[in-house]
Design a protein around this motif. Structure first.
Motif, mmCIF file in Angstrom:
data_model
loop_
_atom_site.group_PDB
_atom_site.id
_atom_site.type_symbol
_atom_site.label_atom_id
_atom_site.label_comp_id
_atom_site.label_asym_id
_atom_site.label_seq_id
_atom_site.Cartn_x
_atom_site.Cartn_y
_atom_site.Cartn_z
ATOM 1 N N ASN A 102 0.853 -1.188 0.000
ATOM 2 C CA ASN A 102 0.000 0.000 0.000
ATOM 3 C C ASN A 102 0.888 1.237 0.000
ATOM 4 N N LYS A 103 0.684 2.101 -1.002
ATOM 5 C CA LYS A 103 1.577 3.257 -1.135
ATOM 6 C C LYS A 103 1.440 4.226 0.041
ATOM 7 N N LEU A 104 0.331 4.145 0.778
ATOM 8 C CA LEU A 104 0.167 5.061 1.912
ATOM 9 C C LEU A 104 1.129 4.725 3.052
ATOM 10 N N LEU A 105 1.801 3.577 2.949
ATOM 11 C CA LEU A 105 2.802 3.210 3.954
ATOM 12 C C LEU A 105 4.185 3.746 3.603
ATOM 13 N N LEU A 106 4.338 4.287 2.395
ATOM 14 C CA LEU A 106 5.620 4.862 2.007
ATOM 15 C C LEU A 106 5.902 6.116 2.826
ATOM 16 N N SER B 126 4.734 8.336 7.322
ATOM 17 C CA SER B 126 4.045 7.701 6.197
ATOM 18 C C SER B 126 3.084 8.693 5.537
ATOM 19 N N ILE B 127 2.734 8.397 4.277
ATOM 20 C CA ILE B 127 1.744 9.217 3.576
ATOM 21 C C ILE B 127 0.442 9.254 4.365
ATOM 22 N N LEU B 128 0.023 8.098 4.865
ATOM 23 C CA LEU B 128 -1.214 8.052 5.657
ATOM 24 C C LEU B 128 -1.114 8.941 6.888
ATOM 25 N N ALA B 129 0.037 8.943 7.543
ATOM 26 C CA ALA B 129 0.201 9.754 8.755
ATOM 27 C C ALA B 129 0.002 11.236 8.449
ATOM 28 N N TRP B 130 0.566 11.709 7.342
ATOM 29 C CA TRP B 130 0.396 13.126 6.996
ATOM 30 C C TRP B 130 -1.073 13.464 6.751
ATOM 31 N N THR B 131 -1.795 12.550 6.097
ATOM 32 C CA THR B 131 -3.226 12.768 5.858
ATOM 33 C C THR B 131 -3.986 12.828 7.178
ATOM 34 N N LEU B 132 -3.660 11.923 8.086
ATOM 35 C CA LEU B 132 -4.333 11.887 9.388
ATOM 36 C C LEU B 132 -3.985 13.114 10.230
ATOM 37 N N ASP C 178 6.122 12.368 -7.590
ATOM 38 C CA ASP C 178 5.191 13.013 -6.652
ATOM 39 C C ASP C 178 5.735 12.967 -5.235
ATOM 40 N N LEU C 179 6.384 11.860 -4.871
ATOM 41 C CA LEU C 179 6.986 11.747 -3.539
ATOM 42 C C LEU C 179 8.036 12.829 -3.319
ATOM 43 N N ALA C 180 8.852 13.062 -4.358
ATOM 44 C CA ALA C 180 9.895 14.078 -4.249
ATOM 45 C C ALA C 180 9.287 15.471 -4.099
ATOM 46 N N ILE C 181 8.211 15.733 -4.833
ATOM 47 C CA ILE C 181 7.538 17.035 -4.724
ATOM 48 C C ILE C 181 6.929 17.193 -3.340
ATOM 49 N N ALA C 182 6.340 16.118 -2.827
ATOM 50 C CA ALA C 182 5.741 16.164 -1.485
ATOM 51 C C ALA C 182 6.802 16.457 -0.428
#
Length: 226
Positions: A19-23, A29-35, A214-218
């Motif tokens: 799951n890419k949200l674990l990157l 993680s991506i999920l953590a930033w969203t949360l 996109d990861l690099a931009i983020a």
């Protein structure tokens, strides 16, 4: 306001089998930033993460480490985003009158945008965050030949959050199942059912993390926010 986060995708375009949200982006993680954005948005009071149970151990660890003060519920996702959102709607608390749906991969959305959408959905049936298109768009046929050039002034790039009246969205999903519609976002179900969907101006930085670029931009955007 109730927030559903579709988070069931595998990062194939990211070159990942998980799951890419674990990157990770800047040690989270991506999920953590969203949360964290949802936690900081005063209007959000409940969070449902729609995902596959195989990811739940890692998701639970992320949630525990963030020490969120808002209730977070894990909901079993479907084979498609459409099925996942349908499952999420069924899992909402019975008192939920409006809902925001925000892609877990849009981890750069700010609390201000979540708050703005939460406030706006109380005054309409459906909305999406979106930004005006800056590029000239070409409509092409199967052979790569340009067929038309739509007026850029009328074009907006859809983002999330998207917000809806819960009862109407449930009805639209039920109709979608009956008709066999396949859509890429919930606003399209409203459109097919003839229900108006409003625009709330989104954020240029509200990218959907899909590719390594996109990861690099983020990384850069989050770094610039301090």
């Amino acid at each position: 306001m109730y927030l559903l986060i579709p988070a069931a995708g595998v990062g194939k375009r990211m070159g990942s089998q998980r799951n890419k949200l674990l990157l990770q982006v800047r040690s989270q993680s991506i999920l953590a930033w969203t949360l964290l954005a949802a936690q900081a948005a005063e209007e959000i009071s409940w969070i449902g993460i729609i995902s596959q149970p195989t990811d739940w151990p890692e998701f639970k660890e992320i949630i525990a480490n963030l020490r969120l003060t808002k209730p977070v519920e894990l909901i079993i996702g479907g084979a498609t985003r459409q099925e996942s959102v349908y499952n999420g709607l069924q899992a909402l608390p019975t008192e939920a009158a409006q809902v925001l749906i925000h892609d877990g991969a849009r981890c750069l959305a700010t609390p201000d945008l979540l708050n703005a959408c939460a406030q706006a959905i109380r005054k309409c049936s459906g909305l999406i965050a979106a930004v005006p298109v800056k590029d000239t768009i070409k409509v092409v046929d199967g052979n790569g030949i340009i067929q038309s050039t739509p007026d850029r002034q009328n074009l907006w790039a859809a983002q999330t959050p998207q917000g809806f009246n819960v009862q109407l969205l449930k009805q639209c999903h039920a109709e979608g199942i009956r008709q066999g519609w396949e859509v890429t976002d919930d606003a399209a179900l409203f459109e097919k059912c003839g229900i108006e969907v409003q625009i709330v101006e989104g954020e240029e930085t509200n990218l959907k993390i899909t590719t390594p670029q996109d990861l690099a931009i983020a990384e850069f955007i989050l770094g610039s926010r301090g």
